[in-house]
Design an enzyme around this catalytic site. Structure first.
Site, PDB file in Angstrom:
ATOM      1  N   SER A 180       0.833  -1.194   0.000  1.00 18.97           N
ATOM      2  CA  SER A 180       0.000   0.000   0.000  1.00 18.97           C
ATOM      3  C   SER A 180       0.876   1.255   0.000  1.00 18.97           C
ATOM      4  O   SER A 180       1.683   1.424  -0.914  1.00 18.97           O
ATOM      5  CB  SER A 180      -0.950  -0.046   1.204  1.00 18.97           C
ATOM      6  OG  SER A 180      -1.992   0.904   1.075  1.00 18.97           O
ATOM      7  N   ASP A 198      -8.398  -4.573  -6.587  1.00 16.38           N
ATOM      8  CA  ASP A 198      -7.977  -4.021  -5.307  1.00 16.38           C
ATOM      9  C   ASP A 198      -8.910  -2.872  -4.943  1.00 16.38           C
ATOM     10  O   ASP A 198      -9.039  -1.915  -5.704  1.00 16.38           O
ATOM     11  CB  ASP A 198      -6.533  -3.522  -5.407  1.00 16.38           C
ATOM     12  CG  ASP A 198      -5.945  -3.099  -4.069  1.00 16.38           C
ATOM     13  OD1 ASP A 198      -6.645  -2.397  -3.306  1.00 16.38           O
ATOM     14  OD2 ASP A 198      -4.792  -3.452  -3.790  1.00 16.38           O
ATOM     15  N   HIS A 244      -6.911  -6.080  -0.939  1.00 19.08           N
ATOM     16  CA  HIS A 244      -5.779  -5.163  -0.807  1.00 19.08           C
ATOM     17  C   HIS A 244      -4.628  -5.923  -0.160  1.00 19.08           C
ATOM     18  O   HIS A 244      -4.681  -6.272   1.013  1.00 19.08           O
ATOM     19  CB  HIS A 244      -6.194  -3.974   0.057  1.00 19.08           C
ATOM     20  CG  HIS A 244      -5.219  -2.845   0.054  1.00 19.08           C
ATOM     21  ND1 HIS A 244      -4.754  -2.261  -1.110  1.00 19.08           N
ATOM     22  CD2 HIS A 244      -4.619  -2.170   1.079  1.00 19.08           C
ATOM     23  CE1 HIS A 244      -3.921  -1.282  -0.799  1.00 19.08           C
ATOM     24  NE2 HIS A 244      -3.813  -1.212   0.514  1.00 19.08           N
TER      25      HIS A 244
END
Length: 479
Positions: free
Chosen positions: A203, A413, A442
């Protein structure tokens, strides 16, 4: 509409990424660090590293970084160090090496290093003196029904920006950036006595790793970035794209829930499940469940879309909303540092419009374009009023350096759409290869059942061998 406060539970879930590399040393060089058992996790050793607050003044004021180590127990296979980052910005990473559940072959190859980045957790922390109510409103802009809601929210987020500017840690404000955090990683490398470092980030950690390998291309060994933010980091455009990612991910959950109609009774088809979502949103707007507001329900739905394994927990939230049962929000948690450090980095790194009208227009557009969460993800944040004293321009990700970056991403995602990974891949040019998996959620590596992607990443980390070209990993049979 009056903005409803988020429950602690909702916010907590919302807030938790073949080369031509010269061989690294087979064993660690001279380290200046002293390691002690880590209070945060018994599997780890912990230490601290002092780094400059301002890298333009290397002998000026310093701050402290808390780091951890999960040391390789196989000296014959040990290659070097693997620094990790779980995401954020604002995410603490000290215990991350113990929770990653890396394959044994990777644990043999590296000392896995966790870090609380500057401003975060057990490192020298920042604060915006957030009240409990401000913490509960948190990182996500509340759903806005119209321009008046955006204007009302603007008043509140300006207060937060002002608090950050005048807090007791305001002296750190200009220096809590991704570029400086990347420089911190290189100081950690030096303190560990290593010529190079490898990196695994998720991320926001993908942007941190990208900035690091851009600033220090020849100090970078094997770089893996998973669930990618893109080459510009986290700003208003990336926040809005989350609305798109949610729309593309939601059908995975709708299909899962429809297949379990006998158990959950939320709709026999994905279309019916989607309609049920909006019915529950409307119901909670008129009759909030104790402990579960309309905004809480939206955020919990979005948060539990991150992992397939959370679908059953999300279905239970829906059933609670449907029945009108009280919802257990869990114990109160102090989130001041998490949220404050997020704002410090995101507002400094990214582009955020300064005009309230720009957010009002975006909310009107995205409410229609991304109806599940668009009027929230396009909402105004403290970054609109952030103090403008940046000390350097944003790092531009480019193709200078060795071909040693593996960009990894799920096709669906919810937080960082695949388009951002493709942008990052293009920015790196010859340096990178993109591996995608036909799965949602994710976090791609080790979080799903796609052995093609998992094996590709593990092979690269342990042997340095990458696919020769971009690779799409199909859904496993029966997956």
């Amino acid at each position: 509409m009056t903005y409803r406060r988020l429950t602690t539970a909702a916010l907590a879930v919302l807030t938790t990424a073949a080369t031509l590399v010269a061989p690294a040393a087979a064993s660690a060089g001279h380290s200046t660090l002293s390691w002690q058992p880590c209070e945060a996790n018994a599997q780890l050793e912990c230490s601290t590293v002092d780094v400059p607050l301002d890298y333009r003044k290397s002998y000026g004021r310093s701050i402290e970084l808390a780091i951890s180590r999960l040391a390789s127990k196989n000296p014959e296979k040990r290659r070097g160090i693997l620094l990790t980052n779980p995401g954020g910005p604002g995410g603490a990473g000290l215990t991350f090496p113990a929770t990653l559940k890396l394959p044994q072959s990777v644990l043999d190859t590296y000392d896995v290093i966790g870090v609380d980045p500057r401003g975060v957790g057990r490192s020298t922390p920042v604060t915006c003196d957030l009240t409990k109510e401000q913490q509960l409103e948190g990182l996500a802009a509340p759903w806005a029904d119209g321009p008046a809601d955006v204007a009302e929210r603007a008043v509140e987020v300006k207060k937060i920006a002002d608090q950050c500017r005048t807090s007791e840690t305001a002296w750190m404000l200009p220096h809590v950036t991704t570029a400086n955090t990347a420089r911190d990683l290189d100081r950690i490398r030096q303190a560990l006595g290593e010529k190079k470092l490898s990196f695994l980030g998720f991320s926001y950690g993908t942007y941190l790793g990208s900035v690091y390998t851009t600033l220090f291309p020849y100090r970078s060994d094997r770089i893996v970035v998973d669930s990618n933010l893109g080459p510009e980091g986290y700003g208003f455009r990336e926040a809005r794209l989350t609305g798109q990612g949610i729309e593309k991910r939601f059908p995975d959950f709708a299909k899962w829930l429809a297949a379990r109609q006998d158990e959950w009774a939320m709709g026999a088809t994905p279309k019916q499940v989607r309609a049920k979502y909006f019915q529950l949103v409307e119901k909670l707007g008129e009759h909030p469940v104790p402990g579960l507001s309309q905004q809480d329900f939206r955020l919990l739905t979005v948060s539990f879309l991150r992992k397939d394994r959370d679908f059953a927990a999300l279905a239970a939230v829906w059933r609670t909303a449907d029945r009108g049962d009280p919802f257990d929000a869990g114990p109160a948690v102090d989130l001041d540092n998490l949220i404050s450090s997020h704002f410090h980095v995101a507002c400094a790194d990214g582009y955020w419009p300064k005009s309230v009208a720009a957010y009002q227009r975006a909310v009107e557009t995205d409410r229609k374009r991304y109806p599940i969460m668009g009027a929230s993800t396009a909402g105004i944040r403290p970054c609109a009023f952030w103090p403008a004293h940046l000390i350097e321009p944003r790092v531009e990700i480019g193709d200078r350096g060795p071909s040693n970056v593996l960009v990894v991403h799920n096709q669906r995602d919810p937080n960082t759409p695949l388009s951002l990974a493709k942008e990052l891949r293009a920015a790196f040019g010859h340096r990178a290869v993109l591996v995608t998996a036909d799965q949602g959620g994710h976090g791609a590596y080790l979080t799903g059942t796609n052995t093609c992607l998992n094996d590709t990443v593990t092979t690269y980390l342990t042997t340095g061998q990458r696919p020769q070209r971009d690779l799409d990993c199909p859904r496993p049979l029966g997956g």
